[in-house]
Design a protein around this motif. Structure first.
Motif, PDB file in Angstrom:
ATOM      1  N   UNK A 173       0.482   4.175   3.737  1.00  0.00           N
ATOM      2  CA  UNK A 173       1.743   3.651   4.245  1.00  0.00           C
ATOM      3  C   UNK A 173       1.460   2.348   4.984  1.00  0.00           C
ATOM      4  N   UNK A 174       2.057   1.268   4.519  1.00  0.00           N
ATOM      5  CA  UNK A 174       1.870  -0.043   5.143  1.00  0.00           C
ATOM      6  C   UNK A 174       2.858  -0.166   6.305  1.00  0.00           C
ATOM      7  N   UNK A 175       2.346  -0.336   7.525  1.00  0.00           N
ATOM      8  CA  UNK A 175       3.239  -0.366   8.677  1.00  0.00           C
ATOM      9  C   UNK A 175       3.183  -1.653   9.475  1.00  0.00           C
ATOM     10  N   UNK A 176       2.328  -2.585   9.096  1.00  0.00           N
ATOM     11  CA  UNK A 176       2.299  -3.873   9.784  1.00  0.00           C
ATOM     12  C   UNK A 176       1.832  -4.925   8.796  1.00  0.00           C
ATOM     13  N   UNK A 177       2.345  -6.159   8.951  1.00  0.00           N
ATOM     14  CA  UNK A 177       2.078  -7.200   7.985  1.00  0.00           C
ATOM     15  C   UNK A 177       3.082  -7.148   6.847  1.00  0.00           C
ATOM     16  N   UNK A 178       2.943  -8.063   5.902  1.00  0.00           N
ATOM     17  CA  UNK A 178       3.900  -8.150   4.800  1.00  0.00           C
ATOM     18  C   UNK A 178       3.622  -7.124   3.707  1.00  0.00           C
ATOM     19  N   UNK A 179       2.353  -6.928   3.382  1.00  0.00           N
ATOM     20  CA  UNK A 179       1.995  -6.048   2.264  1.00  0.00           C
ATOM     21  C   UNK A 179       0.493  -5.841   2.258  1.00  0.00           C
ATOM     22  N   UNK A 180       0.049  -4.859   1.480  1.00  0.00           N
ATOM     23  CA  UNK A 180      -1.374  -4.642   1.220  1.00  0.00           C
ATOM     24  C   UNK A 180      -1.520  -4.226  -0.232  1.00  0.00           C
ATOM     25  N   UNK A 181      -2.719  -4.397  -0.758  1.00  0.00           N
ATOM     26  CA  UNK A 181      -3.003  -3.943  -2.119  1.00  0.00           C
ATOM     27  C   UNK A 181      -3.695  -2.592  -2.026  1.00  0.00           C
ATOM     28  N   UNK A 182      -3.078  -1.593  -2.614  1.00  0.00           N
ATOM     29  CA  UNK A 182      -3.538  -0.205  -2.537  1.00  0.00           C
ATOM     30  C   UNK A 182      -3.822   0.298  -3.942  1.00  0.00           C
ATOM     31  N   UNK A 184      -9.335   1.948  -2.910  1.00  0.00           N
ATOM     32  CA  UNK A 184      -9.626   0.554  -2.585  1.00  0.00           C
ATOM     33  C   UNK A 184      -8.394  -0.092  -1.951  1.00  0.00           C
ATOM     34  N   UNK A 185      -8.618  -0.736  -0.793  1.00  0.00           N
ATOM     35  CA  UNK A 185      -7.575  -1.458  -0.084  1.00  0.00           C
ATOM     36  C   UNK A 185      -7.984  -2.915   0.072  1.00  0.00           C
ATOM     37  N   UNK A 186      -6.998  -3.802   0.013  1.00  0.00           N
ATOM     38  CA  UNK A 186      -7.244  -5.207   0.316  1.00  0.00           C
ATOM     39  C   UNK A 186      -5.936  -5.837   0.775  1.00  0.00           C
ATOM     40  N   UNK A 187      -6.027  -7.048   1.304  1.00  0.00           N
ATOM     41  CA  UNK A 187      -4.833  -7.731   1.791  1.00  0.00           C
ATOM     42  C   UNK A 187      -5.030  -9.233   1.710  1.00  0.00           C
ATOM     43  N   UNK A 188      -3.991  -9.943   1.260  1.00  0.00           N
ATOM     44  CA  UNK A 188      -4.022 -11.403   1.248  1.00  0.00           C
ATOM     45  C   UNK A 188      -3.705 -11.968   2.631  1.00  0.00           C
ATOM     46  N   UNK A 189      -2.880 -11.250   3.379  1.00  0.00           N
ATOM     47  CA  UNK A 189      -2.536 -11.619   4.752  1.00  0.00           C
ATOM     48  C   UNK A 189      -2.791 -10.390   5.623  1.00  0.00           C
TER      49      UNK A 189
END
Length: 277
Positions: free
Chosen positions: A201-210, A230-235
């Motif tokens: 569950x993404x709860x902060x920031x714009x988005x994540x790659x899950x 695997x998780x990653x994030x551009x921002x």
């Protein structure tokens, strides 16, 4: 070869209210996702408007499951009809096993400012539904923080990661509960018990790659079975990653009572009315 988990279903939080009118997002326990065995409910409460939270959650009963409160900002005081009292501040966790029955309250200890956190309900197996109630009250200093990859910090609330073990113990569903902070451009691969039900569950920031797919803020991804995620994030982003052993048992549910049969629900209501909690 390890099996990578991926998103099998997406759910957005639904605006609702609970307690004495506390405004929140209900993510699990709504029409789009009634439950994810063993998880019965996930609420996110977040507001800096006192009218959204000030009335709190006055005394109410529970039987047959566990409640997990994770505070990110603000302060709540909890109490019960057995004389237990305590304060939940930023970064703290309370894992309450309601068992055979308890009357519980959670009331804000502030009149202004941000109140932000989560409540998760975790089912108990039939053999444990009538155990004596207990609390695990965990201050933020007792929650280990690890850095499993560059630009990634993880608070390990339950389960194991990167040599750290979360402070929550003795839970029959063998839960994993991780608060994952990702810097811009960071990525990490997390080990999860292969047979556990799990969500992100993404709860902060714009988005994540899950699991290779973009998950937006306030969006939950139900995860496939597998050994790694695997998780990653551009921002910059923060993600809850939670997993638990499914019980695969019948569920009878009525408000704050979760049992295995309708007859047990009727018994719970009768015991509550008779003052046996």
């Amino acid at each position: 070869m390890t099996t990578q988990r991926h998103i099998t279903r997406r759910v957005r939080g639904m605006d609702t209210a609970d307690g004495a009118g506390v405004k929140l997002k209900r993510v699990i326990g709504q029409p789009a996702l009634d439950m994810l065995d063993p998880f019965l409910l996930l609420d996110e409460f977040r507001s800096d408007q006192p009218g959204d939270y000030i009335e709190g959650f006055p005394e109410h009963p529970h039987r047959g499951f566990e409640t997990v409160t994770y505070m990110l900002a603000g302060r709540m005081q909890h109490g019960d009809n057995h004389g237990n009292r305590g304060d939940l501040g930023p970064g703290s966790v309370q894992w309450m096993t309601a068992g055979r029955g308890i009357l519980h309250s959670e009331m804000p200890q502030q009149e202004a400012g941000l109140m932000w956190g989560f409540q998760l309900w975790v089912n108990l197996p039939a053999a444990d539904k009538m155990v004596a109630p207990r609390y695990q009250d965990i201050p933020p200093t007792d929650i280990p923080v690890v850095q499993p990859a560059e630009g990634v910090m993880v608070r390990v609330i339950a389960g194991e990661l990167a040599g750290a073990t979360g402070p929550v113990a003795g839970i029959s569903t063998a839960p994993v509960y991780l608060d994952v902070s990702l810097d811009a451009g960071a990525s990490v691969e997390l080990d999860l018990p292969e047979g556990h039900s799990a969500f992100a569950y993404v709860f902060d920031g714009e988005a994540a790659t899950v699991g290779g797919e973009t998950l937006a803020r306030s969006e939950l991804g139900v995860l496939s079975k597998g050994e790694t995620l695997r998780l990653s994030a551009d921002t910059p982003a923060r993600v809850l990653v939670v997993a638990g052993r499914p019980l695969s048992e019948p569920v009878a549910r009525y408000g704050p009572f979760v049992m295995n049969t309708p007859a047990q629900i009727h018994e719970a209501i009768a015991d509550f009315r008779a003052g046996k909690f």
